[in-house]
Design an enzyme around this catalytic site. Sequence first.
Site, PDB file in Angstrom:
ATOM      1  N   ASP A 307       0.046  15.002   5.386  1.00  0.00           N
ATOM      2  CA  ASP A 307       0.883  13.813   5.523  1.00  0.00           C
ATOM      3  C   ASP A 307       1.795  13.729   4.293  1.00  0.00           C
ATOM      4  O   ASP A 307       1.667  14.502   3.332  1.00  0.00           O
ATOM      5  CB  ASP A 307       0.002  12.558   5.685  1.00  0.00           C
ATOM      6  CG  ASP A 307       0.733  11.445   6.419  1.00  0.00           C
ATOM      7  OD1 ASP A 307       0.081  10.629   7.086  1.00  0.00           O
ATOM      8  OD2 ASP A 307       1.979  11.404   6.340  1.00  0.00           O
ATOM      9  N   GLU A 497       2.615   1.076   8.761  1.00  0.00           N
ATOM     10  CA  GLU A 497       1.564   1.584   7.877  1.00  0.00           C
ATOM     11  C   GLU A 497       0.935   0.459   7.052  1.00  0.00           C
ATOM     12  O   GLU A 497       0.739  -0.653   7.550  1.00  0.00           O
ATOM     13  CB  GLU A 497       2.142   2.709   7.019  1.00  0.00           C
ATOM     14  CG  GLU A 497       2.715   3.855   7.860  1.00  0.00           C
ATOM     15  CD  GLU A 497       3.136   5.042   7.038  1.00  0.00           C
ATOM     16  OE1 GLU A 497       4.208   5.604   7.309  1.00  0.00           O
ATOM     17  OE2 GLU A 497       2.385   5.448   6.133  1.00  0.00           O
TER      18      GLU A 497
HETATM   19  C1  GLC Z   1       3.935   8.752   7.134  1.00  0.00           C
HETATM   20  C2  GLC Z   1       2.821   8.601   8.136  1.00  0.00           C
HETATM   21  C3  GLC Z   1       2.794   9.677   9.190  1.00  0.00           C
HETATM   22  C4  GLC Z   1       4.202  10.163   9.453  1.00  0.00           C
HETATM   23  C5  GLC Z   1       4.707  10.836   8.190  1.00  0.00           C
HETATM   24  C6  GLC Z   1       6.160  11.304   8.333  1.00  0.00           C
HETATM   25  O1  GLC Z   1       3.491   8.395   5.848  1.00  0.00           O
HETATM   26  O2  GLC Z   1       1.496   8.474   7.614  1.00  0.00           O
HETATM   27  O3  GLC Z   1       2.200   9.103  10.355  1.00  0.00           O
HETATM   28  O4  GLC Z   1       4.194  11.100  10.525  1.00  0.00           O
HETATM   29  O5  GLC Z   1       4.606   9.999   7.059  1.00  0.00           O
HETATM   30  O6  GLC Z   1       7.011  10.201   8.480  1.00  0.00           O
END
Ligand code: GLC
Length: 616
Positions: A307, A497
């Site tokens: 991530d 988030e």
């Molecule tokens: C974010 C999220 C993830 C996402 C990634 C790219 O922090 O946790 O779900 O796909 O970054 O945006």
Amino acid sequence: MTDSHARRLAEEALTKLDLRQRVAQMTQVEKNSTTPEEVRREGYGSVLSGGGGSPTPNTSEAWRDMVDAFVEASTKSRSGIPIVYGVDAVHGHNNMVGATIFPHNIGLGAAGDEDLARRIARATARETSATGIRWTFAPALSIPLDVRWGRSYESYGQDPDLVARLAVATVQGFQGDDLSRPDALLACVKHFVADGAIRYGSSRRVDRDALDQAADDAALANAGSHEAFLERVARGAWMLDQGDAEGSEALLNEVFLPPYQATLDAGVLNVMASYSSWNGIRMHAHGDLLTHLLKDTWQFPGFIVSDWEAIDQLSDDPAQAVALAINAGVDMSMVPYDGVRFIDTLVELVRSGVVPEARIDDAVRRILYTKARLGLLSEPAQVQRPNVDVVGSPEHRALAREAAARTPVLLENRGDLLPLRGTSGPLLVAGVAAHDVGLACGGWTITWMGEEGDITPGSTMVDGLREHHDVRYEPAGQGEARAEVGIVVLAEEPYAEGMGDRYDLNLSEEHLALVRRVRERVDRLVVVLYSGRPLVLGPVADLADAIVAAWLPGSEAAGVADVLLGHVPFQAKLRFVWPASSEGLPVHPFEGADGVVRKSDGRAAYLPGHGLTPSA
Ligand code: GLC
């Protein structure tokens, strides 16, 4: 593209790469931190747009031209291997103005219809691939135990079988019958594993004793101003997300892992690791689950992506953090800011023997195999990718309106008020969200967190009602005149988030005051909730005659009017335990973790499966 052909193409490509080129394939950078020239020079494996990572202007043509420039540059690198561009197309091609925005997963879970989920994913794949993008970081397989978590709306529900069925349908919709077609998207199941099991208060993403430091955090700066960030922290932001999850082996094996097994069996080739930890071990360093289970036992043939900046969280020593993640089984790093530093670090770790070269070869083989399956290592397909005029097409908007009509759950319906039939006089409709596309879409829409207002073309509940009724729309319910029926829409402000984590689930004083104002002026009252999770109804439970959980219906919220008016029957069901109060949280249906609720007791207002179905 057959499996054996893809393996052969991958092996042929791998043998031509030197160590730095192989490590470059394991590197994903975000588009504002690189240029096509750097992509050509370094030979990166991937570029992504994070939440809100749009070009200027934010149009489908500009998206297509931006992505094509990166892809074109990558083909001119020493390796000649094209990048695969990734984006969070989690409810449509949702960063892009003009794209069709579908209900978030929490609504699709309530509808519980695999065919609907598959059709939505296919439409999303066509709009996304029309802009040259071939990888979406979706679907989330999250199963939240505590809906104070800001990512609850990305979940289909607290039901592993339902999550597995809808996720498989979504993967099939994204990937289509042939992943090498230019209108196929590589699906990504996330966040592996048990991301929703985090314990309230365990997040370390933000140091509440040093909040001013957050002003320098590029990811948190996405919240807009530092003041906006502090205001959300004051309501509980970052109390759970990216925190620590713990639970029994039974809970892991019976709740959190089965949806991943189901999607792997359905041919998914990408998994994103979770920021969170499981029983004390950060998932990005969890070799047992990433390698021994996923790759060795389950024989997962694709690759694991980290991530955003998640590897950096493993250690204060950047090299040690990279070594922990890659040796645990992460195959591609979503760095995302400094790709060259990541390449230099990992090349040095291999040269010093800290990371075996065989681990690099395994990671790159997986990435190249997936690219081969996407058709990126062979001659371009004869089939053309969709034209950008597919974006926001009437057909896709009709699908989104159908979904917006089929996702609302009818919680209460005293006197069979709904569906509204034979209501002659004007409808009094109050609440900003009743006529606001941004609030109907929620987070992950145009910007990372989403926002109120006309952020993208679409239709609202008021638009839908006005097709059949005289509607008096009062955003603040500020009028005097009486009406036979009133409809009040209460919305959560958009979030994403950990920015959406909350201390409690209570409706706000403003919400309650609005309901009371309208209650005084109408004979019968409907309350509609636009929310990313169950909310504590409090006094609204008695003030309203009918209560509808419409979740986050998307850009075609006229569909909510369709179900209120009986043009589409109420059929959706709750997939979460609905808390009766903000005390005694979390509440969920699972043995093996704190908070299990299996029957109607004081802690649950409604249980999974609840949803009234009056005759249309
Ligand atoms: C974010 C999220 C993830 C996402 C990634 C790219 O922090 O946790 O779900 O796909 O970054 O945006």
